[in-house]
Each structure stands twice: as C-alpha cells, then as structure tokens.
Design a protein around this motif. Structure first.
Motif, PDB file in Angstrom:
ATOM      1  N   TYR A   1       1.108  -1.263   0.675  1.00  0.00           N
ATOM      2  CA  TYR A   1       0.147   0.158   0.152  1.00  0.00           C
ATOM      3  C   TYR A   1       0.604   1.112  -0.038  1.00  0.00           C
ATOM      4  CZ  TYR A   1       1.203   0.934   4.830  1.00  0.00           C
ATOM      5  OH  TYR A   1       1.545   0.928   6.067  1.00  0.00           O
ATOM      6  N   GLU A   2       0.233   2.484  -0.799  1.00  0.00           N
ATOM      7  CA  GLU A   2       0.698   3.709  -0.608  1.00  0.00           C
ATOM      8  C   GLU A   2      -0.072   4.520   0.020  1.00  0.00           C
ATOM      9  OE1 GLU A   2       3.922   4.273  -3.486  1.00  0.00           O
ATOM     10  OE2 GLU A   2       4.596   2.504  -3.159  1.00  0.00           O
ATOM     11  N   TRP A   3       0.426   5.799   0.770  1.00  0.00           N
ATOM     12  CA  TRP A   3       0.289   6.618   0.980  1.00  0.00           C
ATOM     13  C   TRP A   3       0.148   7.791  -0.463  1.00  0.00           C
ATOM     14  CZ3 TRP A   3      -3.726   7.594   3.728  1.00  0.00           C
ATOM     15  CH2 TRP A   3      -3.932   6.422   5.121  1.00  0.00           C
ATOM     16  N   VAL A   4      -0.385   8.208  -1.012  1.00  0.00           N
ATOM     17  CA  VAL A   4      -0.324   9.624  -2.272  1.00  0.00           C
ATOM     18  C   VAL A   4      -0.978  10.305  -2.073  1.00  0.00           C
ATOM     19  CG1 VAL A   4       0.987   7.512  -3.569  1.00  0.00           C
ATOM     20  CG2 VAL A   4      -1.540   7.752  -3.790  1.00  0.00           C
ATOM     21  N   ASN A   5      -0.762  11.630  -2.256  1.00  0.00           N
ATOM     22  CA  ASN A   5      -1.959  12.650  -3.078  1.00  0.00           C
ATOM     23  C   ASN A   5      -3.067  12.880  -3.595  1.00  0.00           C
ATOM     24  OD1 ASN A   5      -0.360  13.926  -6.096  1.00  0.00           O
ATOM     25  ND2 ASN A   5       1.154  14.998  -4.517  1.00  0.00           N
ATOM     26  N   TYR A   6      -3.319  13.433  -4.296  1.00  0.00           N
ATOM     27  CA  TYR A   6      -4.396  12.990  -5.679  1.00  0.00           C
ATOM     28  C   TYR A   6      -4.439  12.363  -6.709  1.00  0.00           C
ATOM     29  CZ  TYR A   6      -8.686  14.021  -8.144  1.00  0.00           C
ATOM     30  OH  TYR A   6      -9.922  14.178  -8.701  1.00  0.00           O
ATOM     31  N   GLU A   7      -2.941  14.162  -7.437  1.00  0.00           N
ATOM     32  CA  GLU A   7      -3.010  13.762  -8.323  1.00  0.00           C
ATOM     33  C   GLU A   7      -2.422  11.979  -8.690  1.00  0.00           C
ATOM     34  OE1 GLU A   7      -2.268  16.737  -6.873  1.00  0.00           O
ATOM     35  OE2 GLU A   7      -3.803  17.840  -7.814  1.00  0.00           O
ATOM     36  N   GLN A   8      -1.149  11.724  -7.864  1.00  0.00           N
ATOM     37  CA  GLN A   8      -0.836  10.734  -7.734  1.00  0.00           C
ATOM     38  C   GLN A   8      -1.956   9.604  -7.984  1.00  0.00           C
ATOM     39  OE1 GLN A   8       2.326  11.313  -4.507  1.00  0.00           O
ATOM     40  NE2 GLN A   8       4.034  11.206  -5.528  1.00  0.00           N
ATOM     41  N   ALA A   9      -2.010   9.625  -7.064  1.00  0.00           N
ATOM     42  CA  ALA A   9      -3.494   7.786  -6.905  1.00  0.00           C
ATOM     43  C   ALA A   9      -4.448   8.027  -8.150  1.00  0.00           C
ATOM     44  CB  ALA A   9      -4.570   8.718  -6.508  1.00  0.00           C
ATOM     45  N   LEU A  10      -4.256   9.484  -9.289  1.00  0.00           N
ATOM     46  CA  LEU A  10      -6.165   9.425  -9.949  1.00  0.00           C
ATOM     47  C   LEU A  10      -4.222   8.985 -11.203  1.00  0.00           C
ATOM     48  CD1 LEU A  10      -7.276  12.440 -10.886  1.00  0.00           C
ATOM     49  CD2 LEU A  10      -7.920  10.273 -10.402  1.00  0.00           C
ATOM     50  N   GLU A  11      -3.058   9.202 -11.380  1.00  0.00           N
ATOM     51  CA  GLU A  11      -2.085   8.143 -12.384  1.00  0.00           C
ATOM     52  C   GLU A  11      -2.129   6.936 -12.530  1.00  0.00           C
ATOM     53  OE1 GLU A  11       1.756  10.251 -12.196  1.00  0.00           O
ATOM     54  OE2 GLU A  11       1.210  11.993 -12.586  1.00  0.00           O
ATOM     55  N   ARG A  12      -2.437   6.326 -10.688  1.00  0.00           N
ATOM     56  CA  ARG A  12      -1.742   4.989 -10.801  1.00  0.00           C
ATOM     57  C   ARG A  12      -3.440   4.217 -10.555  1.00  0.00           C
ATOM     58  NH1 ARG A  12       2.525   4.376  -5.565  1.00  0.00           N
ATOM     59  NH2 ARG A  12       3.739   5.323  -6.843  1.00  0.00           N
TER      60      ARG A  12
END
Length: 150
Positions: free
Chosen positions: A114-125
């Motif tokens: 699992y990873e904690w990411v910001n909104y933009e990073q989440a959308l990319e993944r």
C-alpha cells in the motif's frame, strides 16, 4: 451467501495542508485500487465498508466512514460469476471514504503493498474508472468541506 453488491473504500489522512489517499496493489490482478469487497446477506453497504476496511487494512470500526454519491455497475463475471442467477448481469458498487487519524495500515493477503499518495498521484495509478470517479468525488468533498459522516 454473498450479497449482490460491491463496496469501494478510500482511506484518507490529512497531513498539514495536504490530503493523502491510501491505495492498495491487488495481489491477484497487480493493479492499484481502493479497498474493495462484497457484502454478506443481510449486511448494509456501510457495514460492509467498515468490515472490509477492517479486514483488508486494519482500519478500526469506529473510524469515520463517509458515504459517497458515486455508484458504479460492475459486471458479475468480474466479481464472482453468475452466483445470483443468469439474469443478474451487473451489481452496484457503492463508494466510501474513511478518515484516519493515523497512517498505520495493516494489509491483508489480498494486497502486496500500500502507499499514501496525493490526489494527482492516485489518479495516475488507479486502474478502474469507478475508482477514479469515487476518488474525484471524495477529494472534492474534502477540499470543499462537504462530507457527511455515516
């Protein structure tokens, strides 16, 4: 028996002025997503969301769970097949956000990492459109302070 619906939960954590979302990489499909799972007979979607969040990520049942408006249709063949009969072809996927007070997560065997990411990073993944839509709604509700607690 499994109830004919699916849930999707995105844990989030507010850190300083940033919102971080927790994504999970599925062991079987090798894709990033929120917590996903199925209901049990007689279980409401919110109870399923709390149970799955606890089982898949160790999130306490008393955590704040926010019901989102995002609902998608998922083909039964992507979930568990035609267990509800030949006329049930799609089931609804209900979406939720879970506000955590800590970034401590304990993943189940369903996920490799699992990873904690910001909104933009989440959308990319994210792989699934339903996940992207639910994440957009959750992010919008958080940043505009329009989330309700279930």
């Amino acid at each position: 028996m499994r109830a004919p619906y699916q849930i999707l939960v995105f844990p989030f954590f507010k850190q300083n002025n940033e919102i971080l979302f927790c994504l999970f990489k599925r062991e079987d499909l090798n894709v990033w997503q929120g917590i996903a799972g199925g209901g049990e007979d007689g279980e409401s979607p919110i109870i399923t969301a709390k149970r799955e969040a606890s089982e898949e990520a160790g999130i306490p049942n008393e955590s704040k769970i926010f019901k989102l408006d995002s609902i998608s249709s998922i083909p039964v063949v992507n979930i568990s097949g035609f267990i509800w009969g030949p006329n049930t072809l799609v089931i609804p996927e209900y979406s939720f956000g879970a506000e955590l007070i800590s970034k401590e997560i304990s993943i189940s065997r369903e996920h490799t990492i699992y990873e904690w990411v910001n909104y933009e990073q989440a959308l990319e993944r994210l792989n699934w459109d339903s996940n992207k839509t639910a994440l957009w709604e959750l992010n919008h509700r958080i940043t505009n302070n329009i989330i309700g607690i279930s």
